[in-house]
Design an enzyme around this catalytic site. Sequence first.
Site, mmCIF file in Angstrom:
data_model
loop_
_atom_site.group_PDB
_atom_site.id
_atom_site.type_symbol
_atom_site.label_atom_id
_atom_site.label_comp_id
_atom_site.label_asym_id
_atom_site.label_seq_id
_atom_site.Cartn_x
_atom_site.Cartn_y
_atom_site.Cartn_z
ATOM 1 N N CYS A 161 0.826 -1.214 0.000
ATOM 2 C CA CYS A 161 0.000 0.000 0.000
ATOM 3 C C CYS A 161 0.859 1.263 0.000
ATOM 4 O O CYS A 161 0.339 2.366 0.122
ATOM 5 C CB CYS A 161 -0.949 0.005 1.207
ATOM 6 S SG CYS A 161 -0.108 -0.004 2.808
ATOM 7 N N GLU A 193 -1.974 1.053 -4.599
ATOM 8 C CA GLU A 193 -1.853 -0.331 -4.133
ATOM 9 C C GLU A 193 -1.231 -1.125 -5.274
ATOM 10 O O GLU A 193 -1.633 -0.982 -6.434
ATOM 11 C CB GLU A 193 -3.226 -0.899 -3.782
ATOM 12 C CG GLU A 193 -3.188 -2.146 -2.951
ATOM 13 C CD GLU A 193 -3.376 -1.880 -1.463
ATOM 14 O OE1 GLU A 193 -3.288 -2.834 -0.678
ATOM 15 O OE2 GLU A 193 -3.627 -0.716 -1.098
#
EC number: 2.1.1.35
Length: 366
Positions: A319, A353
């Site tokens: 992330c 992401e």
Amino acid sequence: MSAYTDQLRQKTDYLTKLLQSFHLPSMQVFPSAEQHFRQRAEFRVWHEGDEMCYAMFQKGQKASSNSLIKIEKFPIAAQSINDIMPRLMAAMAAQNVLRHRWYQVEFLATLSGEMLITLIYHKRLDEEWEVAARALQTQLGVWIIGRSRGQKIVLQQDFVTEKLTVHGQNFIYRQIEGGFTQPNARMCEKMLEWACTAAGDSQDFDLLELYCGNGNFTLPLSQHFRRVLATEVSKTSVQAAQWNIAANHRDNIEIARLSAEEFTQAFSGCREFERLRTQGVSLQDYDFSTIFIDPPRAGVDDETLQLVAQFERVIYVSCNPETLRDNLAVLTKTHDIQQLALFDQFPFTHHIESGVLLVKKSFQAA
């Protein structure tokens, strides 16, 4: 070119440039829906005389009428959240016991149709509030939780049950109020499918997963391995993961309640943990070929990274592209990047992401 297409192109260009020092395969890009993709939303509640509204405030400014942004619709949130927002506001406005000193609301929606609403107050919640809230829960067909300082009132349950589909198979997940869940459920399904494809068929070997949370990736990945050992330090997440394992009838998964750093110590043999013994987990029973990691934004610490580098195959979901780059600088000394993916989990934000499959150089040669 639409605004969404342009922002996705900017993210793709940024990730490509950030990782340009590595030998990269062609990047798979998974776009999001442009509206109604977010299953979670939270708002302040602004009171002005007898009127109330959902509110946000200008970034970096104090909550005041000068920075107030009144919210009637929230297009990035799930359609179910948008549908229930005016119904909830009208019902709250109609009862003083519910509206008095109500200052925040949190919505947790699901693809399965369930919804949890948390009402947060600047007052002590009493029996009168509970009676009114129970009636509201029935009226709206949702689960309601009341919170104030030092108080949490669960009227019936503090979780929803989500259903995600991965390569045509359904998995159910208990998602607990306040716990971490992927906010973009459709993108989560794409991430799960990508991870399963990256895993391939490894039925003769075992999978180690660090930072497993509620078992989001664990469940579908378990179909591709003989056994799975997953680690997670949060008691709440471990409890949810255990429920999810049982509910999905997966009998080849064990959960070890350890942090990644603790597991590294246990795996290297430099420290023993009573928790492993009491949980019946024996590391000697496993023959790992693959490790799956989905670390927090800080990335993987140096000692754990040395553990990761021992595995033949590494599936890394990140992330934070900056810490991913730093971790890849270490891992690419021993591994090659075979797959790279960008998942637009958070459209119209700078957040990225991504997923990487790495295979050990010696393993490829063999």
